[in-house]
Design a protein around this motif. Structure first.
Motif, short mmCIF file in Angstrom:
data_model
loop_
_atom_site.label_atom_id
_atom_site.label_comp_id
_atom_site.label_asym_id
_atom_site.label_seq_id
_atom_site.Cartn_x
_atom_site.Cartn_y
_atom_site.Cartn_z
N ASN A 277 0.78 -1.22 0.00
CA ASN A 277 0.00 0.00 0.00
C ASN A 277 0.83 1.28 0.00
O ASN A 277 1.61 1.52 0.91
CB ASN A 277 -0.88 -0.03 1.26
N LYS B 268 -2.40 1.03 -4.68
CA LYS B 268 -3.54 1.51 -3.89
C LYS B 268 -4.25 0.34 -3.20
O LYS B 268 -4.69 0.47 -2.07
CB LYS B 268 -4.51 2.27 -4.77
N ARG B 269 -4.39 -0.76 -3.91
CA ARG B 269 -5.03 -1.93 -3.29
C ARG B 269 -4.34 -3.19 -3.80
O ARG B 269 -4.08 -3.30 -4.99
CB ARG B 269 -6.52 -1.96 -3.66
#
Ligand code: OGA
Ligand code: CA
Ligand code: FE2
Length: 505
Positions: free
Chosen positions: A326, A452-453
């Motif tokens: 992340n 981001k993910r």
């Protein structure tokens, strides 16, 4: 007109040594015909000369076309999933393809017939079929010409990606020297600890013969990027192995030995786990003889695809595996450095006497493997790919710096979304016009958008080339000598120690 034509014919006839000059009109006519016939004898000789030149010309053209054909574009490269096939070595006849095991390496030939092939990009969007494995072909798409950038989906199978990730995880396991991992770190280490005994066995079995040899255990403790087995585990495995009359461990033997070595850890699991720590976000995996077959196969696929001499690739940096979580990203950068008088390449420094010079990475090309797909973010961006011009100033647009990937990821000309098994290949350098590595290709600037993910796993395979090809040749000669000396000391199993060559790894 007639007269002048006759004169001409007569003159021509005269040139051929005709002394008979009749004066009557018929005689004149006959004479003309005779002259024509005689001159045609001369024309035949002339014709033969012309034809000889014509054939030589045609042969030259054919030769040139064959040369271009064999030196450009991967064509229908065919390779076994082991060493590159003979047909490739044959095709590379103009470009020496020395066997890394051969002691002399033909380094002299190598330095003289300089040649680093480049794949033809043709045009953006061009798709070529490449045969890297015996049972299937891959599609390679040209993404940009500046830099020369290609995408090859399915270069690795998902299974192979898993193997590489697991190997990296094993290498990343380090006995903690200073800190106790936080709860989060322990959680992120979970996959490392959940490897089954069988998987650990498979990863230790470098030559994949189903047996653990003494050397396979020892080579891990020797490798510079981590005595990644817990020293207690290592000792117990070795003791178990020495107790075996065969001198090797089968999987069944190993289950007993490894479980025994795990027992103390299970009893004091918190302490045991605190001994493991993922030291780095990146690690290096050796790809030479004796290494895991997937790693060797990856290297062979790279050789088949790029048609670079296997010695050159074999002496390049090991595979670098990186894990991004992340928010992790990297600003736009070049993987290689511009050739400059005040710098020397890290990989060939042992061949030079230029210790005072700044050492830099010299990486002719990059192969980037996506070992996982990422749910969101984590794209690789090439902010200035195929721009008409490259200017440092143009990197700052409306007060936004394009090298600041965190802020400007969306603005890059090319953005590649990580997809498990896909490989990217790009050339960091231009040609010097004589077939060797030239200037840094400024357009190869690239960065990584923040993840981001999900978790992003990648591997970098860099092919190191010294822009000074004499220095590259000297380096290869030195390595060959070292290998000879080593094999003389019957250390034939131990792979070439990259830690000797790359102390920075
Ligand atoms: C690198 C790099 C790109 C990526 O490791 O040098 O540029 O998307 N990686 O992981
Ligand atoms: Ca083995
Ligand atoms: Fe990079």
């Amino acid at each position: 007109m007639e007269d002048s034509l006759e004169d001409l014919l007569e003159q021509h006839g005269g040139d051929c040594g005709d002394e008979d000059q009749p004066s009557a009109p018929e005689a004149k006519f006959r004479s003309s015909r005779m002259n024509i016939q005689r001159s045609s004898v001369c024309s035949r000789a002339y014709f033969v000369v012309v034809m000889v030149f014509f054939h030589v010309y045609i042969l030259n053209v054919i030769g040139l076309l064959l040369y271009v054909h064999y030196n450009n574009g991967p064509g229908e490269l065919v390779s076994e999933d082991g060493a590159p096939s003979a047909s490739i070595s044959d095709r590379g006849a103009a470009l020496p393809h020395p066997d890394p095991a051969a002691s002399d390496l033909h380094v002299e030939d190598y330095s003289q017939s300089v040649g680093l092939p480049r794949i033809e990009g043709i045009r953006v969007g061009h798709v070529q079929q490449v045969s890297l494995l015996p049972d299937r072909t891959h599609e390679m798409r040209t993404m940009s010409l500046k830099p020369l950038l290609f995408e090859i989906p399915g270069f690795l199978s998902e299974e192979e990606c898993r193997v590489v990730v697991q190997l990296a995880q094993l290498k990343g396991l380090m006995a903690s020297q200073t800190t106790t991992p936080s709860k989060e770190q322990e959680e992120s280490n979970q996959p490392l600890l959940s490897l089954s005994t069988d998987e650990v066995f498979s990863l230790l079995d470098l030559n994949q013969d189903g047996l653990l040899q003494h050397e396979e255990i020892v080579s891990h403790s020797r490798s510079q990027d981590g005595t990644w087995l817990n020293p207690d585990n290592l000792r117990q495995i070795l003791t178990g192995l020495e107790a075996c009359p065969t001198g090797t461990l089968t999987l069944e033997d190993f289950r007993l030995v490894y479980d025994v070595s795990q027992r103390p850890g299970q009893q004091q699991s918190a302490k045991s786990r605190s001994q493991f720590k993922q030291r780095n976000k990146n690690t290096w995996l050796y790809q030479g003889p004796g290494s895991h077959h997937v790693l060797q196969s990856l290297r062979n696929r790279l050789i088949s695809l790029t048609r670079l001499p296997s010695t050159l690739v074999g002496l390049s940096e090991p595979l670098q595996v990186i894990r991004y979580e992340n928010g992790d990203f990297s600003n736009a950068h070049h993987d290689s450095s511009p050739p400059q008088p005040e710098t020397t390449c890290t990989h060939t420094r042992m061949a030079g006497n230029k210790s005072a010079l700044t050492e830099v990475s010299c990486r002719y090309l990059t192969m980037l493997f996506y070992l996982s797909s990422v749910e969101e973010g984590g794209e690789t961006t090439f902010p200035v790919a195929d721009n008409r011009t490259y200017e440092e100033q143009a990197l700052v647009q409306d007060g936004v710096d394009l090298t600041d990937t965190k802020e400007t990821c969306g603005r890059g000309n090319i953005r590649m979304k990580p997809s498990v098994g896909t490989a990217l290949l790009w050339y960091n350098h231009l040609s010097d016009g004589r077939g060797w590595m030239g200037e840094l290709d400024e357009y190869s600037l690239h960065g990584e958008c923040p993840v981001k993910r999900g978790v992003k796993w990648t591997a970098n395979s860099w092919v190191n080339v010294d822009p000074d090809h004499q220095q590259q040749a000297r380096y290869q000669r030195l390595v060959a000598k070292r290998q000879q000396a080593k094999s003389g000391m019957e250390e034939h199993y131990q792979p070439l120690s990259h830690s000797d060559l790359h102390q920075d790894l």
